[in-house]
Write an enzyme that holds these catalytic residues in place. Structure first.
Site, PDB file in Angstrom:
ATOM      1  N   HIS A  63     -26.390 -58.277  10.859  1.00 34.47           N
ATOM      2  CA  HIS A  63     -27.162 -58.066  12.505  1.00 34.47           C
ATOM      3  C   HIS A  63     -26.674 -56.462  12.124  1.00 34.47           C
ATOM      4  O   HIS A  63     -26.264 -55.550  11.792  1.00 34.47           O
ATOM      5  CB  HIS A  63     -26.223 -58.397  13.414  1.00 34.47           C
ATOM      6  CG  HIS A  63     -24.542 -58.366  13.870  1.00 34.47           C
ATOM      7  ND1 HIS A  63     -24.090 -58.942  13.062  1.00 34.47           N
ATOM      8  CD2 HIS A  63     -23.815 -58.096  14.630  1.00 34.47           C
ATOM      9  CE1 HIS A  63     -22.981 -59.041  12.859  1.00 34.47           C
ATOM     10  NE2 HIS A  63     -22.851 -58.415  14.500  1.00 34.47           N
ATOM     11  N   HIS A  65     -24.989 -53.969  14.219  1.00 33.29           N
ATOM     12  CA  HIS A  65     -23.754 -53.913  15.140  1.00 33.29           C
ATOM     13  C   HIS A  65     -23.255 -52.322  14.416  1.00 33.29           C
ATOM     14  O   HIS A  65     -23.257 -53.169  12.949  1.00 33.29           O
ATOM     15  CB  HIS A  65     -22.723 -54.243  15.457  1.00 33.29           C
ATOM     16  CG  HIS A  65     -23.003 -55.407  16.827  1.00 33.29           C
ATOM     17  ND1 HIS A  65     -22.409 -56.460  17.426  1.00 33.29           N
ATOM     18  CD2 HIS A  65     -23.721 -54.484  18.335  1.00 33.29           C
ATOM     19  CE1 HIS A  65     -23.014 -56.420  18.516  1.00 33.29           C
ATOM     20  NE2 HIS A  65     -23.200 -55.198  19.152  1.00 33.29           N
ATOM     21  N   ASP A  67     -19.707 -52.209  13.331  1.00 28.24           N
ATOM     22  CA  ASP A  67     -19.395 -52.634  12.100  1.00 28.24           C
ATOM     23  C   ASP A  67     -19.515 -53.911  11.104  1.00 28.24           C
ATOM     24  O   ASP A  67     -18.541 -53.906  10.609  1.00 28.24           O
ATOM     25  CB  ASP A  67     -18.010 -53.232  12.737  1.00 28.24           C
ATOM     26  CG  ASP A  67     -18.296 -54.413  13.697  1.00 28.24           C
ATOM     27  OD1 ASP A  67     -19.516 -54.062  14.213  1.00 28.24           O
ATOM     28  OD2 ASP A  67     -17.697 -55.759  13.779  1.00 28.24           O
TER      29      ASP A  67
END
Length: 308
Positions: A63, A65, A67
């Site tokens: 995904h 995000h 991080d």
């Protein structure tokens, strides 16, 4: 096959662990390795391992995000400086093409190799002579995906005792029979490969999930997997907080492994509130539900053995 953890932390880097990235070493006959996610600093983590960027063949993003993707720009750019870097495949959710395009456009960067970017659709997303990769959506605050990596079945072993009894001489005929062929001996005896080769060796299955709350797709992706890599951002008792932020606890990861019939659970993506000293207790929580559970740490390597 081996799984090497390059980053096992959630959200931001910490002193004891970097953010998410996992290296999957392919079977020896296939060569190279794949990455699942590339959090900030992933290429720095790679420098502490024997892995070289020119052996990297694919990157699978769970995904978008930060991080899980902030390490992509440096990683992709640095790969151009490694001789012998062939084409690289990059898989990820909708938006990953735009992310990569804008990243290189705004930094005036160019690559010396072919980058093939593919946005995910549910089902089989890649297949070659060694591996098949399937993807399915999970449940997180943003679109998040899990991957199921399945090794191709290998031919069974030659039944040498049976070959000797039939009078088949060692040499090229063994290879022909191993490949499923048929040979005729000097005395006219017909020997079929299917009669002198043992059962096929089942390919290993590795499931790696992105950030997720417990969901049906996680269980389906991990069905009968030899290894399940599952996030365990929070410890037992923090289910409400985990759900609020789209994450799982140690026990929830263990329940998924148990329901899927997985062989081994490797937990990762730990909140920065937990230090290395907490890992044994996190393991114990999961093991009460699924005994073959382990807490991963940066640079830890797990060999993937078939559970059958």
């Amino acid at each position: 096959m081996e799984i090497r953890f390059l980053g096992t932390g959630a959200g931001r880097p910490a002193k004891e662990r970097n953010v998410s990235s996992i290296a999957l070493m392919l079977p020896q006959e296939c060569g190279g390795f794949w990455l699942i996610d590339a959090g900030e600093g992933t290429q720095h983590q790679l420098l502490q391992t024997p892995l070289k960027l020119n052996k990297l063949e694919a990157v699978f993003i769970t995904h978008l995000h930060g991080d899980h993707v902030y390490g992509l720009p440096g990683l992709l750019s640095s790969r151009s400086y490694h001789e012998g870097s062939g084409p690289l495949r990059l898989f990820g959710p909708e938006g990953v093409k735009e992310l990569v395009h804008d990243m290189f456009r705004h930094t005036s960067s160019a690559l010396d190799y072919e980058l093939i970017v593919e946005e995910l659709a549910e089902g089989v997303i890649y297949k070659d002579e060694c591996m098949t990769v399937e993807a399915a959506p999970l449940k997180h605050r943003v679109p998040s995906w899990g991957y199921r990596f399945t090794e191709k079945n290998k031919p069974g072993p030659l039944l040498t005792g049976k070959l000797k009894a039939l009078g088949v001489p060692p040499g090229p005929l063994y290879g022909r029979l191993k490949a499923g062929g048929t040979v005729t001996l000097d005395d006219g005896t017909l020997v079929k490969g299917e009669d002198v080769v043992g059962p096929a060796v089942k390919g290993r299955i590795i499931t790696v999930l992105g950030d997720t709350i417990p969901c049906d797709c996680a269980v389906v992706l991990a069905k009968d997997a030899d290894v399940l890599v599952h996030e365990a951002t929070f410890r037992e008792g923090m289910e409400e907080k985990a759900h609020k932020y789209g994450h799982s606890t140690t026990v929830q990861a263990a329940v998924t492994a148990r329901e899927a019939g997985a062989g081994q659970l490797l937990m990762t993506h730990f909140s920065s509130r937990y230090s290395h000293a907490d890992l044994p207790s996190l393991e114990l929580e999961a093991r009460r539900v699924f005994p073959n559970s382990f807490a991963a740490a940066d640079f830890k390597v797990f060999k993937v053995e078939s559970k059958t």
